[in-house]
Scaffold this motif. Structure first.
Motif, PDB file in Angstrom:
ATOM      1  N   SER A 361       0.817  -1.210   0.000  1.00  0.00           N
ATOM      2  CA  SER A 361       0.000   0.000   0.000  1.00  0.00           C
ATOM      3  C   SER A 361       0.852   1.260   0.000  1.00  0.00           C
ATOM      4  CB  SER A 361      -0.941   0.004   1.211  1.00  0.00           C
ATOM      5  OG  SER A 361      -0.207   0.181   2.412  1.00  0.00           O
ATOM      6  N   ARG A 362       2.154   1.120   0.299  1.00  0.00           N
ATOM      7  CA  ARG A 362       3.053   2.261   0.267  1.00  0.00           C
ATOM      8  C   ARG A 362       3.959   2.227  -0.954  1.00  0.00           C
ATOM      9  NH1 ARG A 362       2.877   1.057   5.857  1.00  0.00           N
ATOM     10  NH2 ARG A 362       4.850  -0.044   5.858  1.00  0.00           N
ATOM     11  N   GLY A 447      -1.490   1.773  -4.161  1.00  0.00           N
ATOM     12  CA  GLY A 447      -0.723   2.323  -3.066  1.00  0.00           C
ATOM     13  C   GLY A 447      -0.230   3.728  -3.363  1.00  0.00           C
ATOM     14  N   ARG A 448       0.174   4.403  -2.309  1.00  0.00           N
ATOM     15  CA  ARG A 448       0.708   5.766  -2.428  1.00  0.00           C
ATOM     16  C   ARG A 448       1.979   5.831  -1.605  1.00  0.00           C
ATOM     17  NH1 ARG A 448      -4.073   9.755  -0.856  1.00  0.00           N
ATOM     18  NH2 ARG A 448      -2.614  11.282  -1.722  1.00  0.00           N
ATOM     19  N   TRP A 517     -11.349   3.031   2.673  1.00  0.00           N
ATOM     20  CA  TRP A 517     -10.004   3.218   2.120  1.00  0.00           C
ATOM     21  C   TRP A 517      -9.745   4.683   1.791  1.00  0.00           C
ATOM     22  CZ3 TRP A 517      -8.568   4.583  -3.016  1.00  0.00           C
ATOM     23  CH2 TRP A 517      -7.197   4.470  -3.281  1.00  0.00           C
ATOM     24  N   THR A 520      -9.042   6.526   5.024  1.00  0.00           N
ATOM     25  CA  THR A 520      -7.762   6.264   5.670  1.00  0.00           C
ATOM     26  C   THR A 520      -6.570   6.718   4.854  1.00  0.00           C
ATOM     27  OG1 THR A 520      -7.769   4.029   4.739  1.00  0.00           O
ATOM     28  CG2 THR A 520      -8.656   4.305   6.966  1.00  0.00           C
ATOM     29  N   THR A 521      -6.743   6.877   3.545  1.00  0.00           N
ATOM     30  CA  THR A 521      -5.606   7.287   2.720  1.00  0.00           C
ATOM     31  C   THR A 521      -5.656   8.761   2.346  1.00  0.00           C
ATOM     32  OG1 THR A 521      -6.782   6.565   0.715  1.00  0.00           O
ATOM     33  CG2 THR A 521      -5.277   4.993   1.746  1.00  0.00           C
ATOM     34  N   PRO A 562      -0.211  10.772   4.091  1.00  0.00           N
ATOM     35  CA  PRO A 562      -1.419   9.945   4.085  1.00  0.00           C
ATOM     36  C   PRO A 562      -1.387   8.933   5.220  1.00  0.00           C
ATOM     37  CG  PRO A 562       0.073   9.243   2.352  1.00  0.00           C
ATOM     38  CD  PRO A 562       0.642  10.497   2.923  1.00  0.00           C
ATOM     39  N   PRO A 564      -1.623   5.579   6.621  1.00  0.00           N
ATOM     40  CA  PRO A 564      -1.586   4.256   6.005  1.00  0.00           C
ATOM     41  C   PRO A 564      -2.427   3.220   6.741  1.00  0.00           C
ATOM     42  CG  PRO A 564       0.359   4.554   7.338  1.00  0.00           C
ATOM     43  CD  PRO A 564      -0.442   5.829   7.462  1.00  0.00           C
TER      44      PRO A 564
END
Length: 663
Positions: A361-362, A447-448, A517, A520-521, A562, A564
Motif C-alpha cells: 500500500s506504500r 498504493g501511495r 479506504w 484512511t488514505t 497519508p 496508512p
C-alpha cells in the motif's frame, strides 16, 4: 480406445510422470520440465475426451476385484458421472497451469525436480479420488494427497514457518482422518461392499443402521481435508509453501476432495437430518468467520487462504441443503478464479518483493509493473465478489437459491433449519467477501508512496497462464444453460430474489470498503516529519524517508502524510485484533490438545526416568554389590583364609555346644 481405458490413463499418466521425474531428476535435468508439463497436459486432453464421451448422460461403471479379502471385497472400480468428468477437467486444467507456471516461478530452485514430481503425484492422487468407484481406493488417493501436501507445504524446509506449517497440515488433517476411516468401515459393513454404487443402494433401501453416527464420522474427515470449521486452521499456515502449490491445493486438489466426497455420497448424509444441520452449522461458521478473518490479514496469501475457506463454506452449505449440483458448480467456478488469484499473487509478490499488503500500500505504480497480474487479478476478484456477469456470481447464486428454496419449505431434501442457516450466513458472507476482495485490490494496486521496485518483466510462462485462467473466471458462469445435463438435471438459472439481494449486498461491501479506504488514505496528518513514525495514528512501518518520498505537498518542516491505516481495521474496529489471529482458535487448540499432550509426555518421561529406570538400575546394582562383597573376601592371603577357617570352626563348635546343652 474405450472410455474406461481412457479414464484409467487420466490418473495414471501424472503418476508415471512423477515416477520418471523422481528417477531422472538428478541424472537427466533436461527431462525435468517436459516430464513436469507433458503428463498432466496429456491427462487433461484425455479427461476432456472422457467428458465429451460421457456427455452428462448415464454413469459409466467398471470394476474388477483388486484382492480377495474373505469378507468385504476391495475392488479397483471406476464410477464416471457428470460430476466426475467435470471435476477431472478442472484438476487437469489447474495442474497443467501450475506446472507451466512453476517452470518460471521456480526456475532457479535446486529442488525443482522433486517439487515437480510431487505436484504430478498430487494431481494423480486427486484424479484417483475423482474417478474411483471404491471407497478404499478413494482412500488411497485421499491419503497420498495428505503426504504430498506435507512435502510441498514444507518445500522451503530451511525456514521454521514452512516446517511448522507442513507438520500442522499433516497432523490436523490426520486428526479428521481417524474418525473418517472408522466411518468408511462402518459404511462398508452395513453395505457389504466398499463400492460407492452398492453403498448408495444400501442407503436407498434403508439398510444403513446408524446414519447419524456414520455421517458425523465422515464429516470429521471432510472438515480436515476441506478446511471446514473447526479443522480449518491448517490452511492459512500452509501459505508458507510455494505460491503455485497454494494454487493447486486451494483450487483443484486437497480441499476440493472433501466437498467432492460429500457430493458423491450425499444420500448418506441426507439419511440423517441431524447430520445435515451439523453440516449447515459448520458451513455457516466457516463462511462468516473466514470472511471476518480475511478482512484482517496483512499477508496477501493469507487473505486468499481465508477466502478459500469461506468459499468452501458456500460449497458445504449447498450440500447441507441437499443440492450437490450447486456445490460442484461453485467448486468448478471457484477452482478457476482461485487458481488465477494465487498465481497472480505470485507475480505480484515477485514484483514487490513482499507478501505484506501494508508494504504494497506504500508502493506507487505496482499495477504498472505487473499489468498482466493487475488485469487478470481484477477479473478474479470480481468473480470472487460475485459481481455479474463473472463466474462467481452464477455459482454463488446457485448456492443461495438452493438455500432459499429449502428455507421457504419448497423441498424436503434437507431440514428447513439448514436452509435458513446457510441463507443468512451466506448473505452476510457476501458482504464480507466483497469487502476483503476490494480491500486487497486497493491495497495491492493503488498504493501511495515510493515507486514500486522494477524487477523487469515476469517470465512468459507465468503471465500467459494468468490469461488462460482469466477466460473461465469471466465466462464459465455463463455456461449454466447446458450444464444441467452434468448436474442431475439441476436448473442452475439464477433466482431473481437471491440474485438481487446477493448482488446488492456485494455492492454494499465494495462501496463501504472503498469509502473506508478513501478515508484512511486521503485523510492527511499535519504533523512534523520527525514525528510521523511516532504519531499514534500512523502505521509503525511508515518511516520518515517514505514520508519524504511520498510526493505529498510539503510546507517547510510540515508534510501532509497519508494515513496508512488499513481500511479493514476501520471496518472491524475492536474485532480486528481477534480476527487477525483467527479468533484465537489456535490458542484454544494449544490449550485443549497441545498442552495436555506435552504434559502427558512429561509424565511419561518422569515415570520412565524415575520409576522404570530405577528398577533397571537396581537390577544392575545388586549383583555389583554382591560381587564387591565377594571380591573383598578373595584377598589371596593364606593366613587370612586360615584365620577365617579357624573362626568359622570355633563358631560351629560353640553353636553345637549350645544346641546340645539346650537339648
Amino acid at each position: 480406445m474405450t472410455t474406461t481405458t481412457l479414464a484409467v490413463l487420466v490418473p495414471l499418466l501424472p503418476f508415471l510422470g512423477a515416477a520418471a521425474g523422481l528417477l531422472l531428476g538428478r541424472t537427466s535435468p533436461g527431462f525435468v520440465r517436459p516430464l513436469a508439463v507433458l503428463p498432466p497436459l496429456a491427462s487433461l486432453v484425455l479427461a476432456v475426451t472422457v467428458a465429451v464421451r460421457q456427455g452428462g448422460g448415464q454413469a459409466i461403471d467398471a470394476h474388477t476385484e483388486l484382492t480377495p479379502t474373505g469378507s468385504v471385497p476391495i475392488e479397483l472400480s471406476l464410477h464416471i458421472d457428470g460430476f466426475a468428468v467435470l471435476v477431472a477437467v478442472l484438476v487437469g486444467v489447474v495442474a497443467t497451469c501450475v506446472q507451466i507456471y512453476s517452470t518460471g516461478y521456480l526456475r532457479d530452485d535446486p529442488r525443482y525436480p522433486s517439487y515437480a514430481a510431487l505436484v504430478s503425484l498430487f494431481t494423480s492422487a486427486m484424479l484417483l479420488v475423482v474417478y474411483s468407484g471404491d471407497l478404499m481406493v478413494l482412500l488411497v488417493g485421499w491419503e497420498i494427497m495428505g503426504i504430498c501436501s506435507y512435502f510441498l507445504v514444507g518445500h522451503y524446509w530451511e525456514t521454521p514457518e514452512a516446517r511448522a506449517a507442513s507438520l500442522k497440515a499433516f497432523l490436523v488433517t490426520k486428526l479428521g482422518d481417524v474418525p473418517f476411516l472408522i466411518g468408511l468401515f462402518a459404511l462398508a459393513t452395513d453395505a457389504g461392499s466398499f463400492r460407492i454404487t452398492s453403498v448408495l443402494g444400501t442407503v436407498a433401501s434403508g439398510g444403513l443402521h446408524h446414519p447419524t453416527l456414520v455421517a458425523l464420522l465422515l464429516l470429521a474427515g471432510v472438515a480436515g481435508k476441506s478446511a471446514l470449521f473447526p479443522l480449518h486452521t491448517w490452511l492459512p499456515d500452509a501459505m508458507a509453501g510455494p505460491t503455485p502449490v497454494s494454487a493447486l491445493i486451494h483450487a483443484a486438489t486437497m480441499v476440493a476432495a472433501g466437498i467432492y466426497f460429500v457430493a458423491r455420497l450425499l444420500p448418506v448424509f441426507q439419511a440423517s437430518s441431524a447430520a445435515m444441520v451439523v453440516l449447515a452449522v459448520m458451513a455457516g461458521v466457516t463462511m462468516a468467520g473466514s470472511g471476518l478473518a480475511a478482512l484482517a490479514q496483512d499477508d496477501i496469501k493469507r487473505v486468499l487462504a481465508y477466502s478459500t475457506i469461506g468459499q468452501l463454506g458456500y460449497m458445504a452449505g449447498a450440500l447441507a441443503v441437499g443440492d450437490r449440483g450447486a456445490a460442484v458448480f461453485h467448486l468448478l467456478a471457484h477452482g478457476a478464479f482461485k487458481a488465477l488469484l494465487f498465481l497472480a499473487a505470485g507475480v505480484v509478490i515477485h514484483a514487490s518483493g513482499t507478501n505484506s499488503l501494508a508494504v504494497m500500500s506504500r508502493m506507487k505504480g505496482l499495477r504498472n509493473r505487473v499489468p498482466d497480474a493487475y488485469w487478470t487479478m481484477t477479473v478474479a476478484l470480481l468473480a470472487l465478489a460475485a459481481i455479474p456477469p463473472f463466474s462467481g456470481f452464477f455459482s454463488k447464486e446457485a448456492v443461495l437459491g438452493a438455500a432459499e428454496h429449502v428455507a421457504t419449505g419448497h423441498t424436503e431434501h434437507a431440514p428447513g433449519a439448514a436452509g435458513w442457516i446457510v441463507l443468512i450466513t451466506g448473505m452476510v458472507t457476501a458482504v464480507l467477501t466483497a469487502a476483503y476482495a476490494t480491500r486487497l485490490w486497493l491495497l495491492a494496486f493503488h498504493g501511495r508512496g515510493t515507486e514500486a521496485p522494477d524487477h523487469g518483466r515476469q517470465p512468459v510462462t507465468m503471465t500467459a497462464v494468468l490469461w488462460v485462467l482469466a477466460v473461465p473466471s469471466l465466462a464459465f458462469g455463463l455456461t449454466y444453460g447446458p450444464l444441467p445435463d452434468w448436474f442431475d438435471g439441476r436448473d442452475l438459472t439464477p433466482v431473481l430474489t437471491t440474485s438481487v439481494l446477493g448482488t446488492g449486498l456485494a455492492l454494499v461491501g465494495v462501496v463501504i470498503t472503498y469509502g473506508a479506504w478513501r478515508h484512511t488514505t486521503a485523510m492527511a496528518l499535519r504533523v512534523p516529519l520527525g514525528a510521523v513514525a511516532a504519531h499514534p495514528d500512523a502505521d509503525a512501518g511508515l518511516v520518515e524517508a517514505e514520508a519524504i518520498a511520498s510526493h505529498e505537498p510539503a510546507f517547510g518542516d510540515v508534510a501532509y502524510v497519508p494515513d496508512p491505516a488499513d481500511p479493514g481495521r476501520l471496518l472491524l474496529g475492536p474485532l480486528h485484533r481477534h480476527a487477525a489471529v483467527g479468533f484465537h482458535l489456535d490458542a484454544v487448540y494449544h490449550a485443549l490438545f497441545v498442552r495436555p499432550v506435552q504434559a502427558g509426555a512429561q509424565l511419561v518421561r518422569f515415570l520412565d526416568r524415575e520409576v522404570v529406570d530405577t528398577y533397571v538400575r537396581g537390577a544392575g546394582a545388586l549383583p555389583r554389590w554382591l560381587g564387591a562383597a565377594v571380591r573383598r573376601a578373595q584377598t589371596g592371603n593364606v593366613q587370612t583364609y586360615l584365620s577365617a577357617l579357624l573362626a568359622g570352626t570355633v563358631v560351629l563348635v560353640v553353636a553345637a555346644v549350645l544346641v546340645a546343652t539346650g537339648a
